[in-house]
Motif scaffolding. Sequence first.
Motif, mmCIF file in Angstrom:
data_model
loop_
_atom_site.group_PDB
_atom_site.id
_atom_site.type_symbol
_atom_site.label_atom_id
_atom_site.label_comp_id
_atom_site.label_asym_id
_atom_site.label_seq_id
_atom_site.Cartn_x
_atom_site.Cartn_y
_atom_site.Cartn_z
ATOM 1 N N ASP A 16 69.144 28.832 28.181
ATOM 2 C CA ASP A 16 69.946 29.692 29.071
ATOM 3 C C ASP A 16 70.737 28.824 30.044
ATOM 4 O OD1 ASP A 16 69.375 32.191 28.087
ATOM 5 O OD2 ASP A 16 67.912 32.706 29.633
ATOM 6 N N LEU A 79 59.320 38.736 24.144
ATOM 7 C CA LEU A 79 60.349 39.512 24.834
ATOM 8 C C LEU A 79 61.468 38.619 25.369
ATOM 9 C CD1 LEU A 79 58.217 42.142 26.787
ATOM 10 C CD2 LEU A 79 59.757 42.571 24.860
ATOM 11 N N ILE A 80 61.081 37.499 25.964
ATOM 12 C CA ILE A 80 62.084 36.564 26.470
ATOM 13 C C ILE A 80 62.936 36.046 25.323
ATOM 14 C CG2 ILE A 80 62.430 34.312 27.573
ATOM 15 C CD1 ILE A 80 59.718 34.896 29.064
ATOM 16 N N ASN A 83 65.270 38.697 23.932
ATOM 17 C CA ASN A 83 66.370 38.906 24.870
ATOM 18 C C ASN A 83 67.408 37.781 24.759
ATOM 19 O OD1 ASN A 83 67.652 40.361 27.054
ATOM 20 N ND2 ASN A 83 67.050 38.633 28.331
ATOM 21 N N MET A 84 66.953 36.553 24.617
ATOM 22 C CA MET A 84 67.888 35.437 24.457
ATOM 23 C C MET A 84 68.676 35.569 23.152
ATOM 24 S SD MET A 84 65.731 32.195 25.935
ATOM 25 C CE MET A 84 67.009 30.985 25.594
ATOM 26 N N ARG A 86 69.384 38.387 21.658
ATOM 27 C CA ARG A 86 70.338 39.481 21.897
ATOM 28 C C ARG A 86 71.535 38.975 22.705
ATOM 29 N NH1 ARG A 86 71.235 42.396 26.017
ATOM 30 N NH2 ARG A 86 69.322 41.818 27.100
ATOM 31 N N GLU A 87 71.260 38.203 23.746
ATOM 32 C CA GLU A 87 72.346 37.664 24.568
ATOM 33 C C GLU A 87 73.254 36.723 23.774
ATOM 34 O OE1 GLU A 87 70.589 35.844 27.979
ATOM 35 O OE2 GLU A 87 70.079 37.758 28.906
ATOM 36 N N SER A 90 76.115 38.670 22.398
ATOM 37 C CA SER A 90 77.013 39.393 23.288
ATOM 38 C C SER A 90 78.209 38.529 23.669
ATOM 39 C CB SER A 90 76.268 39.855 24.544
ATOM 40 O OG SER A 90 75.861 38.744 25.299
ATOM 41 N N ASP A 114 63.029 33.589 32.983
ATOM 42 C CA ASP A 114 62.166 33.434 31.805
ATOM 43 C C ASP A 114 61.004 32.490 32.113
ATOM 44 O OD1 ASP A 114 64.682 34.338 31.105
ATOM 45 O OD2 ASP A 114 64.856 33.111 29.321
ATOM 46 N N GLU A 163 71.738 29.788 22.772
ATOM 47 C CA GLU A 163 70.883 30.913 23.172
ATOM 48 C C GLU A 163 70.064 31.424 21.991
ATOM 49 O OE1 GLU A 163 73.521 33.742 25.048
ATOM 50 O OE2 GLU A 163 72.897 33.033 27.026
ATOM 51 N N GLY A 167 65.992 31.343 21.905
ATOM 52 C CA GLY A 167 65.240 32.579 21.690
ATOM 53 C C GLY A 167 64.285 32.471 20.522
#
Length: 185
Positions: A16, A79-80, A83-84, A86-87, A90, A114, A163, A167
């Motif tokens: 990140d 979860l972290i 989320n990474m 998914r990011e 984006s 995180d 990212e 993840g």
Amino acid sequence: MGLWELFILAVGLAMDAFSVAVCKGLSVCQVKKKHVLTTGLYFGAFQALMPAAGYLLGTGFQAQIQKIDHWIAFILLSLIGVNMIRESRSEAECLDGCFGPKAMLPLAVATSIDALAVGVTFAFLKVQIVPAVSFIGIVTFVISCAGVLIGNRFGAKYKSKAELAGGLVLVCMGVKILVEHLFFG
């Protein structure tokens, strides 16, 4: 947790910060040594402080939830990591070229949230916290410094890949902890 595992975890957590550092590198026409060091110091320091804070929180609750600590580590890391991932898919965020505390502090906190959750898992895994957070901070410092330079030279094409990789690493670490506990612990 061995040194190799800690290194992999540190790299995963640093992704990140690396992504934001790449964007910070993109935000300036000519990167200077102070840009690189400022970014590395902010991100490295917060990546070290947040797991230490999480560790302190985790040790307070360790006795109450020791029977399910492996599940907590698995869930938090997964979860972290998800989320990474998914990011990574984006759209890239625009960052300004400011390297002052008003710009860097929120970024450092945001990229290290995180690590707070990872610090909680450290408490359950009985990790030696001072060497672990020092190592994470140093790895993040180096990776963030490199990110500013890479961003300034090569652009944003590596941000989403970093990212995604970070993840995946965190999800794999969570699965490893769960598998070790269920089958070998």
